[in-house]
Design an enzyme around this catalytic site. Structure first.
Site, PDB file in Angstrom:
ATOM      1  N   SER A  15       0.816  -1.215   0.000  1.00  0.00           N
ATOM      2  CA  SER A  15       0.000   0.000   0.000  1.00  0.00           C
ATOM      3  C   SER A  15       0.852   1.270   0.000  1.00  0.00           C
ATOM      4  O   SER A  15       1.808   1.397   0.760  1.00  0.00           O
ATOM      5  CB  SER A  15      -0.926   0.028   1.220  1.00  0.00           C
ATOM      6  N   LYS A  66     -13.327  -4.195   1.480  1.00  0.00           N
ATOM      7  CA  LYS A  66     -14.231  -3.082   1.155  1.00  0.00           C
ATOM      8  C   LYS A  66     -15.702  -3.406   1.448  1.00  0.00           C
ATOM      9  O   LYS A  66     -16.469  -2.515   1.802  1.00  0.00           O
ATOM     10  CB  LYS A  66     -14.049  -2.652  -0.302  1.00  0.00           C
ATOM     11  N   GLY A 129     -17.036  -5.442 -12.542  1.00  0.00           N
ATOM     12  CA  GLY A 129     -16.825  -5.859 -11.154  1.00  0.00           C
ATOM     13  C   GLY A 129     -16.868  -4.656 -10.225  1.00  0.00           C
ATOM     14  O   GLY A 129     -17.446  -3.609 -10.548  1.00  0.00           O
ATOM     15  N   GLY A 130     -16.220  -4.796  -9.066  1.00  0.00           N
ATOM     16  CA  GLY A 130     -16.266  -3.742  -8.054  1.00  0.00           C
ATOM     17  C   GLY A 130     -15.700  -2.420  -8.539  1.00  0.00           C
ATOM     18  O   GLY A 130     -16.265  -1.354  -8.257  1.00  0.00           O
ATOM     19  N   ASN A 151     -18.488  -6.386 -20.848  1.00  0.00           N
ATOM     20  CA  ASN A 151     -18.005  -7.407 -19.917  1.00  0.00           C
ATOM     21  C   ASN A 151     -18.130  -8.781 -20.570  1.00  0.00           C
ATOM     22  O   ASN A 151     -18.976  -8.976 -21.448  1.00  0.00           O
ATOM     23  CB  ASN A 151     -18.827  -7.373 -18.623  1.00  0.00           C
ATOM     24  N   TYR A 219      -2.567   0.478 -11.079  1.00  0.00           N
ATOM     25  CA  TYR A 219      -1.495   1.464 -10.926  1.00  0.00           C
ATOM     26  C   TYR A 219      -0.130   0.770 -10.793  1.00  0.00           C
ATOM     27  O   TYR A 219      -0.018  -0.297 -10.191  1.00  0.00           O
ATOM     28  CB  TYR A 219      -1.738   2.328  -9.679  1.00  0.00           C
ATOM     29  N   GLY A 241      -3.543   4.295 -13.181  1.00  0.00           N
ATOM     30  CA  GLY A 241      -4.351   4.777 -12.065  1.00  0.00           C
ATOM     31  C   GLY A 241      -3.603   5.545 -10.988  1.00  0.00           C
ATOM     32  O   GLY A 241      -4.142   5.720  -9.886  1.00  0.00           O
TER      33      GLY A 241
HETATM   34  P1  ATR Z   1     -12.522  -5.707  -9.118  1.00  0.00           P
HETATM   35  O1  ATR Z   1     -12.935  -5.461  -7.699  1.00  0.00           O
HETATM   36  O2  ATR Z   1     -11.055  -5.489  -9.388  1.00  0.00           O
HETATM   37  O3  ATR Z   1     -13.387  -4.983 -10.084  1.00  0.00           O
HETATM   38  P2  ATR Z   1     -13.992  -8.135  -9.575  1.00  0.00           P
HETATM   39  O4  ATR Z   1     -15.157  -7.537  -8.887  1.00  0.00           O
HETATM   40  O5  ATR Z   1     -13.599  -9.537  -9.273  1.00  0.00           O
HETATM   41  O6  ATR Z   1     -12.683  -7.284  -9.351  1.00  0.00           O
HETATM   42  O7  ATR Z   1     -14.252  -7.980 -11.151  1.00  0.00           O
HETATM   43  C1  ATR Z   1     -13.295  -8.360 -12.094  1.00  0.00           C
HETATM   44  C2  ATR Z   1     -13.727  -7.853 -13.463  1.00  0.00           C
HETATM   45  O8  ATR Z   1     -12.654  -8.093 -14.386  1.00  0.00           O
HETATM   46  C3  ATR Z   1     -14.948  -8.548 -14.047  1.00  0.00           C
HETATM   47  O9  ATR Z   1     -15.659  -7.631 -14.849  1.00  0.00           O
HETATM   48  C4  ATR Z   1     -14.307  -9.650 -14.925  1.00  0.00           C
HETATM   49  O10 ATR Z   1     -15.128 -10.064 -15.994  1.00  0.00           O
HETATM   50  P3  ATR Z   1     -16.244 -11.251 -15.799  1.00  0.00           P
HETATM   51  O11 ATR Z   1     -17.320 -10.658 -14.932  1.00  0.00           O
HETATM   52  O12 ATR Z   1     -16.744 -11.525 -17.186  1.00  0.00           O
HETATM   53  O13 ATR Z   1     -15.526 -12.384 -15.159  1.00  0.00           O
HETATM   54  C5  ATR Z   1     -13.138  -8.894 -15.468  1.00  0.00           C
HETATM   55  N1  ATR Z   1     -12.027  -9.718 -15.953  1.00  0.00           N
HETATM   56  C6  ATR Z   1     -11.106 -10.393 -15.217  1.00  0.00           C
HETATM   57  N2  ATR Z   1     -10.188 -10.979 -16.010  1.00  0.00           N
HETATM   58  C7  ATR Z   1     -10.519 -10.662 -17.302  1.00  0.00           C
HETATM   59  C8  ATR Z   1      -9.967 -10.953 -18.589  1.00  0.00           C
HETATM   60  N3  ATR Z   1      -8.861 -11.694 -18.729  1.00  0.00           N
HETATM   61  N4  ATR Z   1     -10.588 -10.447 -19.669  1.00  0.00           N
HETATM   62  C9  ATR Z   1     -11.703  -9.681 -19.546  1.00  0.00           C
HETATM   63  N5  ATR Z   1     -12.277  -9.370 -18.362  1.00  0.00           N
HETATM   64  C10 ATR Z   1     -11.701  -9.857 -17.256  1.00  0.00           C
END
Ligand code: ATR
Length: 275
Positions: A15, A66, A129-130, A151, A219, A241
């Site tokens: 961090s 979080k 995602g988040g 997505n 980042y 970032g």
């Molecule tokens: P974060 O909190 O970092 O957003 P998360 O909530 O687990 O993490 O969400 C990860 C996101 O990255 C999701 O949108 C995931 O897509 P899916 O919902 O289809 O799984 C996306 N993601 C992760 N790896 C990926 C990849 N190699 N190509 C495209 N999207 C990816």
């Protein structure tokens, strides 16, 4: 007595928050101490209880806590409610206030630091995602011409579309990566976690309109597969970032201390070249 703040996560050694808030405190003359806490994976609430008992006034929250922080709070800002997660808390006696500054920090970086207003722009958000969820409503508040959320699983993109629609913001639509063929955008944000695994979201090179900005929310990873892909597609404006990190920290600092720190020195110090 020196006021006490910290960031809590697991792991926490990576961090940059102690460095950032230390610089902010020094620059603004605030008498405060900011440390890093490694919270036990099954003991977030106990760790926060102990921090408050020791006089702690506020916390930043990072992975994986979080959602725990959101649940721990007694009051949540609209931003935290909409993101369904908290990245900052403030303690006031028995009250625990939760905030989420990730999205506003991102928007502030893009609009102010990178001088790229989102109003009237075609904006593409990769991922649902988040991280994407936190950015959704701050983006829409800037009144882009359109916001498209792509997505791999369309269902998750549609969940975000429904959140946006329920809040009265728009226009926003969800799609898969294949649906992006033939569409171009002025700003493309990679909010997937793909870069953490050195992967590239399956996005067509044609999504970058002439003069587009490609923004990687991660980042400190240099030229990620997404940024490299954008560069190869001819994109000249690339960002990661680092500014989002500094701006969300500045938002929390102002919320706690009532003083807005300048982020330039922090961004300069933490910038990792995009090579
Ligand atoms: P974060 O909190 O970092 O957003 P998360 O909530 O687990 O993490 O969400 C990860 C996101 O990255 C999701 O949108 C995931 O897509 P899916 O919902 O289809 O799984 C996306 N993601 C992760 N790896 C990926 C990849 N190699 N190509 C495209 N999207 C990816």
């Amino acid at each position: 007595m020196t006021d006490l703040y910290a960031v809590i996560g697991n792991p926490i050694h990576q961090s940059k928050s102690p460095l950032i808030h230390g610089m902010f405190a020094q620059a603004t003359g605030q008498d405060m101490q900011y440390t890093a806490l490694e919270g036990p994976l099954d003991g977030f609430a106990g760790a926060v209880d102990a921090f408050r008992a020791a006089g702690g006034l506020g916390l930043n929250i990072t992975t994986p806590f979080k959602l725990d922080a959101f649940a721990y709070a007694t009051e949540r800002s609209e931003r935290a409610e909409l993101a369904g997660a908290a990245n900052a808390m403030k303690f006031d006696g028995d009250r625990v206030l939760a905030e989420n500054f990730d999205g506003v920090g991102l928007v502030r970086d893009v609009v102010h630091n990178l001088n790229c207003p989102l109003k009237g722009k075609r904006v593409l958000l990769l991922g649902a995602g988040g991280a994407a969820r936190g950015a959704l409503l701050p983006f829409l508040a800037q009144e882009p011409a359109e916001l498209v959320i792509a997505n791999r699983s369309l269902d998750k993109a549609q969940v975000l579309v429904r959140i946006a629609e329920a809040s009265g913001a728009g226009p926003v639509r969800g799609c898969t990566y294949a649906d992006l063929a033939g569409q171009a955008f002025d700003v493309v944000f990679n909010a997937t976690s793909a870069s953490l695994h050195t992967e590239l979201p399956p996005v067509p090179a044609s999504v970058f309109a002439p003069g587009a900005l490609a923004y990687e929310l991660a980042y400190g990873k240099g030229l990620t597969p997404f940024l490299r892909f954008a560069q190869n597609a001819g994109v000249q404006q690339l960002a990661d970032g680092v500014g989002m990190l500094a701006e969300q920290a500045a938002e929390a600092f102002e919320w706690w201390r009532g003083v807005r720190p300048d982020t330039r020195a922090v961004i300069e110090k933490l910038t990792v070249p995009l090579v």
